[in-house]
Design an enzyme around this catalytic site. Sequence first.
Site, PDB file in Angstrom:
ATOM      1  N   HIS A  52     -23.803  26.771   4.895  1.00 55.19           N
ATOM      2  CA  HIS A  52     -23.718  25.524   4.184  1.00 55.19           C
ATOM      3  C   HIS A  52     -22.742  24.533   4.526  1.00 55.19           C
ATOM      4  O   HIS A  52     -22.835  23.400   4.610  1.00 55.19           O
ATOM      5  CB  HIS A  52     -23.691  25.692   2.635  1.00 55.19           C
ATOM      6  CG  HIS A  52     -23.851  24.784   1.668  1.00 55.19           C
ATOM      7  ND1 HIS A  52     -22.682  24.244   1.163  1.00 55.19           N
ATOM      8  CD2 HIS A  52     -24.561  23.853   1.591  1.00 55.19           C
ATOM      9  CE1 HIS A  52     -22.869  23.206   0.400  1.00 55.19           C
ATOM     10  NE2 HIS A  52     -23.972  22.671   0.632  1.00 55.19           N
ATOM     11  N   GLU A  55     -23.423  22.925   7.676  1.00 54.91           N
ATOM     12  CA  GLU A  55     -24.329  21.904   7.562  1.00 54.91           C
ATOM     13  C   GLU A  55     -23.825  20.776   7.201  1.00 54.91           C
ATOM     14  O   GLU A  55     -24.218  19.559   7.626  1.00 54.91           O
ATOM     15  CB  GLU A  55     -25.455  22.528   6.383  1.00 54.91           C
ATOM     16  CG  GLU A  55     -26.233  21.195   5.981  1.00 54.91           C
ATOM     17  CD  GLU A  55     -26.623  21.366   4.495  1.00 54.91           C
ATOM     18  OE1 GLU A  55     -26.700  22.099   4.023  1.00 54.91           O
ATOM     19  OE2 GLU A  55     -26.275  20.200   3.828  1.00 54.91           O
ATOM     20  N   HIS A  56     -22.651  20.797   6.393  1.00 55.43           N
ATOM     21  CA  HIS A  56     -21.955  19.314   5.966  1.00 55.43           C
ATOM     22  C   HIS A  56     -21.163  18.847   6.990  1.00 55.43           C
ATOM     23  O   HIS A  56     -21.126  17.564   7.421  1.00 55.43           O
ATOM     24  CB  HIS A  56     -20.902  19.918   4.805  1.00 55.43           C
ATOM     25  CG  HIS A  56     -21.506  19.742   3.596  1.00 55.43           C
ATOM     26  ND1 HIS A  56     -21.018  18.829   2.468  1.00 55.43           N
ATOM     27  CD2 HIS A  56     -22.598  20.646   2.919  1.00 55.43           C
ATOM     28  CE1 HIS A  56     -21.884  19.018   1.279  1.00 55.43           C
ATOM     29  NE2 HIS A  56     -22.438  20.032   1.726  1.00 55.43           N
ATOM     30  N   GLU A 132     -18.921  20.572  -5.131  1.00 57.43           N
ATOM     31  CA  GLU A 132     -20.340  20.823  -5.203  1.00 57.43           C
ATOM     32  C   GLU A 132     -20.646  22.283  -5.946  1.00 57.43           C
ATOM     33  O   GLU A 132     -21.591  22.385  -6.826  1.00 57.43           O
ATOM     34  CB  GLU A 132     -21.106  21.065  -3.811  1.00 57.43           C
ATOM     35  CG  GLU A 132     -22.567  21.222  -3.852  1.00 57.43           C
ATOM     36  CD  GLU A 132     -23.097  21.195  -2.578  1.00 57.43           C
ATOM     37  OE1 GLU A 132     -22.427  21.042  -1.451  1.00 57.43           O
ATOM     38  OE2 GLU A 132     -24.539  21.458  -2.380  1.00 57.43           O
TER      39      GLU A 132
END
Length: 425
Positions: A52, A55-56, A132
């Site tokens: 994740h 991905e950012h 997040e």
Amino acid sequence: MSLDGSSIRVTTLPNGMRVATDSMSHVETVTVGVWVHAGTRHEPAEINGVSHLLEHMAFKGTDRRTAQGLAEEVEAVGGYMNAYTSREQTVYYLKLMADDLALGVDVLADILQHSVFDPDELERERSVVVQEILSADDMPEDVVFDHFQAAAYPDQGLGRPILGPVEIVRTMPRQAIAGYMRRQYAADRMVLAAAGKVDHDRLVDLATRFFNALPQSEPRLTDPAAYVGGDHRRRKDHLGQVHLTLGFPGIGYNHDDYHASQMLATLLGGGMSSRLFQEVREKRGLCYNVYAFASPFEDHGLFGIYVAAAEDEIGEAMPVIVDETLSVAERVGDEELRRSFAQLKAGLLMGLESTTARAERLAQSLIIYGRAQSVRAAVAELEAVTPAQVSALAARLLGAGAPTLAALGPIARVQDYQDLLRRFS
């Protein structure tokens, strides 16, 4: 597209990357993306969350583009780009006007092969991801599924959270992110898929030009799914409702009963006419939100029920949910099965109207099954499911192992786990 999938073409490049198109001549746009067969379950435990975070970071600058320049270049043509991480895949995609396909492929190739992981950008993005995670923690209807997954698959890749723990995200070395990308983002683990107004041969030419240098994969060890189950409840009396998931071993994508499991979830809790919605909400008024789900993975799956109910109602709602769930194993009616089929068929066909949904379906099919699955075949397999098959599957799943219970909120009246064990034994 016709139901037999005749608009679909697939080409495999010499390096193993698959290039797939689903042509829609009546639209003016295209969705193009790369589906990477690498997600949370492929992460070492010490870098949980790396898929994740990567991905950012893919959007935070390359050798040729700054993060701001990347966003400006795509939006200058009215395009849109996004990404997401799941337990078994990571996906990057753009939605563009058809004439801008080359830009989309160029951007995807750039961010997936030439990201620089600038240290300053990484520090800022760590903070974004931590925010997040904290935001997700403030949404009990989401975080209860992380607890559910962890209880079902403890100490396994499938049981770890997609976002990762805060303490790992804050300290994960830059080299660990780059190394993970280098090991996992191999050509034969990627599908470049496009749906919309797209010419297959042109996309193959673009893929050959931009992705030709990608290496093939090296062998990797993936934890096999080992369902355990158990009881995870966390008292949070400040919440207005108990958020609860109750689940059982389910069915994976490649299982013969995959379509029966989707029918089972739909008739039990897939819509306003489902058993749970009618009995728990409409007839008794015990909750606002209740549904059933079947979550498949490559080698296993989970079948479960989610409900959110106030403290005073959860104690009454749970025995009703248990009774309704067990009743499916005793009998499934022809009419409710026909409704479930209609819902699932309509969902499949409605998805054909979206370029993004069609690209997603095509790429997922290639990763999971190794072939493009036609919609006609999927509809036929759903239609062939019988009431007896669904009942037998329910009986088998409900008795296949210890239930998994995850509950957050004012949990004093949540049914005792030993009672659940007795009901489902």
